[in-house]
Design a protein around this motif. Structure first.
Motif, short mmCIF file in Angstrom:
data_model
loop_
_atom_site.label_atom_id
_atom_site.label_comp_id
_atom_site.label_asym_id
_atom_site.label_seq_id
_atom_site.Cartn_x
_atom_site.Cartn_y
_atom_site.Cartn_z
N ILE A 40 -2.02 4.68 -5.53
CA ILE A 40 -2.76 4.65 -3.71
C ILE A 40 -3.13 3.39 -3.53
O ILE A 40 -4.13 3.19 -4.45
CB ILE A 40 -3.88 6.04 -3.77
CG1 ILE A 40 -3.25 7.46 -4.20
CG2 ILE A 40 -4.24 5.90 -2.68
CD1 ILE A 40 -3.83 8.35 -4.30
N PRO A 41 -3.18 3.09 -2.49
CA PRO A 41 -1.99 3.09 -1.60
C PRO A 41 -0.25 2.74 -2.50
O PRO A 41 -0.65 1.99 -3.55
CB PRO A 41 -2.33 2.06 -0.45
CG PRO A 41 -2.17 0.53 -1.49
CD PRO A 41 -3.79 1.22 -2.28
N ASN A 42 0.47 3.60 -1.76
CA ASN A 42 2.05 3.46 -2.85
C ASN A 42 2.55 2.36 -2.40
O ASN A 42 2.77 2.12 -0.61
CB ASN A 42 2.23 5.45 -2.39
CG ASN A 42 4.00 5.26 -3.05
OD1 ASN A 42 4.71 3.45 -3.48
ND2 ASN A 42 3.97 5.80 -2.96
N PRO A 43 2.98 1.06 -2.63
CA PRO A 43 3.90 0.83 -2.24
C PRO A 43 4.87 1.04 -2.10
O PRO A 43 6.44 0.24 -1.43
CB PRO A 43 4.12 -0.66 -3.72
CG PRO A 43 3.02 0.00 -4.62
CD PRO A 43 2.30 1.42 -4.18
N GLU A 44 5.52 2.08 -2.06
CA GLU A 44 7.05 2.95 -1.39
C GLU A 44 6.43 3.55 -0.23
O GLU A 44 8.08 4.00 0.51
CB GLU A 44 7.37 3.32 -2.52
CG GLU A 44 8.03 2.51 -4.19
CD GLU A 44 8.40 4.23 -5.39
OE1 GLU A 44 9.07 4.91 -4.72
OE2 GLU A 44 9.10 3.49 -5.85
N SER A 45 5.73 3.53 0.63
CA SER A 45 5.74 4.25 2.09
C SER A 45 5.95 2.89 3.15
O SER A 45 5.89 2.21 2.76
CB SER A 45 3.76 4.78 1.21
OG SER A 45 3.54 3.51 1.77
N SER A 46 6.21 4.03 3.71
CA SER A 46 6.75 3.72 4.85
C SER A 46 6.59 2.71 5.35
O SER A 46 6.71 1.81 6.10
CB SER A 46 6.81 4.90 5.44
OG SER A 46 8.32 5.89 5.01
N SER A 47 4.94 3.32 5.37
CA SER A 47 3.87 1.84 5.56
C SER A 47 3.28 0.59 5.45
O SER A 47 3.01 -0.05 5.14
CB SER A 47 2.49 2.77 6.24
OG SER A 47 2.06 3.30 5.61
N TYR A 48 4.16 0.59 3.82
CA TYR A 48 3.62 -0.77 3.43
C TYR A 48 4.84 -1.80 4.28
O TYR A 48 5.42 -2.08 3.05
CB TYR A 48 3.16 -0.28 1.83
CG TYR A 48 3.01 -1.07 0.64
CD1 TYR A 48 1.92 -0.46 0.59
CD2 TYR A 48 3.41 -2.11 0.01
CE1 TYR A 48 1.13 -1.30 -0.60
CE2 TYR A 48 2.68 -2.75 -0.36
CZ TYR A 48 1.58 -2.61 -0.47
OH TYR A 48 0.64 -3.76 -1.45
N LEU A 144 -2.16 -6.76 9.69
CA LEU A 144 -2.21 -7.21 8.21
C LEU A 144 -1.98 -5.80 7.49
O LEU A 144 -3.00 -4.86 7.47
CB LEU A 144 -3.07 -7.93 7.69
CG LEU A 144 -3.40 -8.75 8.72
CD1 LEU A 144 -4.59 -9.98 8.20
CD2 LEU A 144 -1.97 -9.83 9.05
N ALA A 145 -0.45 -4.96 6.87
CA ALA A 145 -0.81 -3.67 7.11
C ALA A 145 -1.24 -3.60 5.95
O ALA A 145 -1.74 -2.29 5.23
CB ALA A 145 0.77 -3.59 7.06
N ARG A 146 -0.95 -4.64 4.54
CA ARG A 146 -1.51 -4.04 3.69
C ARG A 146 -2.19 -4.47 3.49
O ARG A 146 -3.23 -3.57 2.79
CB ARG A 146 -0.34 -5.58 2.16
CG ARG A 146 0.70 -5.22 2.29
CD ARG A 146 1.73 -6.01 1.40
NE ARG A 146 3.02 -6.56 1.53
CZ ARG A 146 3.59 -6.90 0.74
NH1 ARG A 146 2.69 -8.19 0.00
NH2 ARG A 146 5.18 -6.37 0.88
N ARG A 147 -3.22 -5.13 4.12
CA ARG A 147 -4.92 -4.92 3.69
C ARG A 147 -5.52 -3.97 4.32
O ARG A 147 -6.27 -3.46 4.27
CB ARG A 147 -5.16 -6.64 4.78
CG ARG A 147 -6.68 -7.07 4.33
CD ARG A 147 -7.08 -8.11 5.19
NE ARG A 147 -6.14 -9.49 5.12
CZ ARG A 147 -6.48 -10.92 5.31
NH1 ARG A 147 -6.87 -10.67 6.33
NH2 ARG A 147 -6.14 -12.08 4.72
N VAL A 148 -4.42 -3.22 5.87
CA VAL A 148 -5.64 -1.89 6.02
C VAL A 148 -5.18 -1.15 5.06
O VAL A 148 -5.76 -0.17 4.69
CB VAL A 148 -4.61 -1.60 7.22
CG1 VAL A 148 -4.61 0.00 7.80
CG2 VAL A 148 -4.93 -2.63 8.70
#
Length: 353
Positions: A40-48, A144-148
Motif C-alpha cells: 500500500i500503495p500497490n505498484p501493480e494497481s491500475s493507477s500506479y 504526479l500519480a505516484r506522489r499522490v
C-alpha cells in the motif's frame, strides 16, 4: 438532531480510488480498513503510474464538465490536506478537426471553462493530425500519480481511525451483508464496502467489466528540447489517427506517450509472456513525436484496467445493499477519483444516519 454514528467502511484495493475514498471517509469521521493483495500503495494497481492528465472540459456534456470542475477543485484542496505538491498546472491541449473547434470553444464558454484556440505550429515538437487545431484548457494539467498515492498512504497510516492492511488477499465479498472474506479465512464486516481492486476485483463482485491492456512508452527528450518540454502542456488527440496522448516530463517524471490504438482486450492481467516490443514500435511510429528517433526510450510498460462493457469507461456501481464496485479506467479514472470518493462518503452518511 442526533449526530450520525461513525460507520465501518472496508475498502478493497489501494489504488487512487481506494486511497482517496478511505481518506474522505476518515475526514468525515468514519472508521476505515484498507485491504490490498500487495503493498500500500500497490505498484501493480491500475493507477500506479508516473503521471496522469486532468482536464475539466467534456465537450457537449455540461453535467460532465461540472463534475470534472469539481474534481479539479478537490485535487487542488488535496494538495493542502496531504501537504504535498503533486498537481502541475501546465494546461491540457486537445486536437480537434478545424471545423469542430468553434463548437468546442462555444461549449467551453457555456460551461464557464476558459480555453484558447491554439495553432499546431505553437507546439512544433508534437504531431497533430492533418487538418486539426488545438484547444487549450489553462486550468488543467498533470497529476504526479505516484506522489499522490504515496502521500495518501502516508496520511492514512497516521490517522487513528484508519487501518491499512497490505498483503491481505480478499477471496469473497458478500453483497447483501457486506462481509469480506480474506484468504486466511478471516472475515471482516462493514457498513459499506467499496471494491476498487481493478482487474483483480472481477471475481469478487457481480459487476461486468472488460479487461484491457495498454502499452505506454516512457522517453527522455533530447537535451536541446529539455527546456521546451519543462513547460509543455499535456496534449491529447495526437498522431496520424488522432488517438494518442503525450504527457510532459516534470517533477521527476519522464515524457509518456500512449494511444488507444495499442489498447486491446485481454482475458487475464498476466502479461509476463507478452512481447511488448511490437506494441512499443507501433506506438513510436504513430506520429506523436515528429522526430521520435531523437528521443531515448527508457521503458515500455503494459498496464491493465477495466471498463464498463456498455460505456467503455469507468463506472461506479452499487452491487448490493452494502457493497459498491468501481471499474478502474486509466487516466480518466484517476482524474475523477475525488468524485467517486465523494459519492461513497454520501452513501456512508446515509447508512450512518
Amino acid at each position: 438532531m442526533t449526530a450520525a454514528r461513525a460507520a465501518r467502511v472496508v475498502v478493497v484495493g489501494a489504488g487512487v480510488v481506494g486511497l482517496l475514498t478511505a481518506l474522505e471517509c476518515a475526514l468525515a469521521g468514519h472508521r476505515v480498513t484498507v485491504l490490498d493483495r500487495g503493498a500500500i500503495p500497490n505498484p501493480e494497481s491500475s493507477s500506479y503510474d508516473q503521471h496522469r492528465a486532468i482536464r475539466t472540459l467534456v465537450p457537449g456534456d455540461p453535467d460532465g464538465t461540472r463534475r470534472m470542475v469539481g474534481a479539479h477543485h478537490r485535487w487542488r484542496e488535496l494538495e493542502t490536506v496531504l501537504g504535498t505538491a503533486f498537481y502541475r498546472r501546465v494546461g491540457v491541449v486537445t486536437a480537434w478537426p478545424r471545423d469542430r473547434v468553434a463548437a468546442v470553444v462555444s461549449s467551453a464558454a457555456d460551461a464557464g471553462v476558459p480555453v484558447a484556440e491554439l495553432d499546431p505550429d505553437d507546439l512544433p515538437h508534437l504531431g497533430f493530425p492533418a487538418g486539426s487545431a488545438g484547444v487549450r484548457e489553462a486550468q488543467a494539467g498533470v497529476l504526479l500519480a505516484r506522489r499522490v498515492l504515496r502521500a495518501a498512504a502516508r496520511w492514512l497510516a497516521g490517522h487513528p481511525a484508519v487501518a491499512l492492511r497490505p498483503y491481505c488477499a480478499v477471496t469473497a465479498v458478500e453483497p447483501e451483508s457486506g462481509r469480506v472474506v480474506l484468504a486466511g479465512g478471516e472475515v471482516l464486516g462493514g457498513d459499506l464496502v467499496l471494491v476498487a481492486a481493478g482487474p483483480w476485483g472481477r471475481g469478487l463482485v457481480d459487476h461486468p467489466v472488460v479487461l484491457r491492456r495498454q502499452t505506454m512508452l516512457y522517453l527522455r527528450p533530447p537535451e536541446r528540447l529539455a527546456r521546451w518540454w519543462r513547460t509543455a502542456p499535456a496534449v491529447g488527440g495526437l498522431g496520424t489517427d488522432g488517438r494518442a496522448w503525450a504527457v510532459p516530463p516534470g517533477g521527476g517524471t519522464l515524457l509518456k506517450i500512449s494511444s488507444d490504438a495499442v489498447c486491446r482486450e485481454v482475458a487475464a492481467a498476466d502479461c509476463a509472456d507478452e512481447d511488448q516490443s511490437p506494441w512499443a514500435r507501433r506506438l513510436a511510429e504513430a506520429g506523436v513525436l515528429p522526430d521520435v528517433e531523437r528521443y531515448t526510450v527508457v521503458a515500455a510498460r503494459a498496464c491493465h484496467y477495466t471498463t464498463d462493457p456498455d460505456t467503455g469507461g469507468a463506472r461506479l456501481a452499487r452491487v448490493g445493499p452494502a457493497v459498491w464496485s468501481r471499474a478502474a479506467c486509466g487516466g480518466t479514472g484517476f482524474a475523477s477519483a475525488p468524485l467517486v470518493a465523494g459519492r461513497i462518503v454520501n452513501a456512508v452518511t446515509e447508512v450512518a444516519a
